[in-house]
Scaffold this motif. Structure first.
Motif, PDB file in Angstrom:
ATOM      1  N   THR A  80      -2.668   4.504   4.431  1.00 21.12           N
ATOM      2  CA  THR A  80      -1.744   4.561   5.566  1.00 21.12           C
ATOM      3  C   THR A  80      -1.965   5.776   6.457  1.00 21.12           C
ATOM      4  OG1 THR A  80      -0.064   5.757   4.289  1.00 21.12           O
ATOM      5  CG2 THR A  80       0.052   3.346   4.283  1.00 21.12           C
ATOM      6  N   LEU A  83      -1.959   5.399  10.267  1.00 21.84           N
ATOM      7  CA  LEU A  83      -0.812   4.751  10.905  1.00 21.84           C
ATOM      8  C   LEU A  83       0.151   5.788  11.466  1.00 21.84           C
ATOM      9  CD1 LEU A  83      -0.237   2.039   8.161  1.00 21.84           C
ATOM     10  CD2 LEU A  83      -1.515   1.812  10.291  1.00 21.84           C
ATOM     11  N   VAL A  88       4.085   5.930   7.731  1.00 22.68           N
ATOM     12  CA  VAL A  88       3.547   6.572   6.531  1.00 22.68           C
ATOM     13  C   VAL A  88       4.693   7.012   5.622  1.00 22.68           C
ATOM     14  CG1 VAL A  88       2.212   8.534   5.656  1.00 22.68           C
ATOM     15  CG2 VAL A  88       1.424   7.289   7.664  1.00 22.68           C
ATOM     16  N   VAL A  91       6.201   3.953   3.945  1.00 19.47           N
ATOM     17  CA  VAL A  91       5.344   3.476   2.863  1.00 19.47           C
ATOM     18  C   VAL A  91       5.418   4.422   1.665  1.00 19.47           C
ATOM     19  CG1 VAL A  91       2.936   3.064   2.201  1.00 19.47           C
ATOM     20  CG2 VAL A  91       3.796   2.195   4.367  1.00 19.47           C
TER      21      VAL A  91
END
Length: 152
Positions: A80, A83, A88, A91
């Motif tokens: 991630t 991103l 992030v 996640v």
């Protein structure tokens, strides 16, 4: 150079956040790997002394589960990293909750296996996760990266 080797370098140059997260993930892995291995080996030895072969096997399983859990964090960071920082974080929090659920399920399923000493499994897993997390904190503190990336 081929196009495939130039692609990640171009992405890192375009996205400073991705380069920062990947640098931190690499530092965390380097810093935590050997203390994690030492903790698992210590858990195996101590468990074998106090609980015999089932204790040693429980410690091996606990260490393997802890390593898998800890490596998942590094994988999520690298996956991630490119991103948006808010995604992030989402996640990371979701990954943490997911890992805790998986650890709970694994502990529940392995609790009835007679070949595995449950206390050896639990203590080795707990010790390995705590040592790994502590090493990740040390890596974060030592890695010279900006906490806030300008322009993001």
């Amino acid at each position: 150079m081929s196009e495939t080797t130039e692609q990640p370098a171009e992405q890192a140059a375009e996205n400073p956040h991705a380069a920062t997260v990947r640098k931190l993930a690499d530092a965390m892995l380097r810093t935590a790997l050997w203390p994690g291995v030492a903790t698992v080996l210590l858990g195996i030895v101590v468990s074998a002394v106090f609980a015999g072969a089932t204790g040693a096997f429980g410690a091996v399983v606990g260490g393997a589960v802890a390593f898998g859990s800890s490596l998942l964090t590094i994988f999520l960071m690298r996956w991630t990293g490119g991103l948006h920082p808010m995604f992030v974080m989402a996640v990371a929090l979701g990954g943490y909750v997911g890992k805790m659920l998986v650890l709970l399920i694994v502990m529940t399923l392995l609790g009835g296996v007679e070949a595995i000493h449950p206390m050896a499994l639990a203590l080795t897993m707990l010790a390995t996760i705590m040592v790994w997390a502590g090493a990740e904190v040390v890596a974060f503190r030592k890695t010279k990266i900006p906490t806030i990336v300008p322009g993001q």
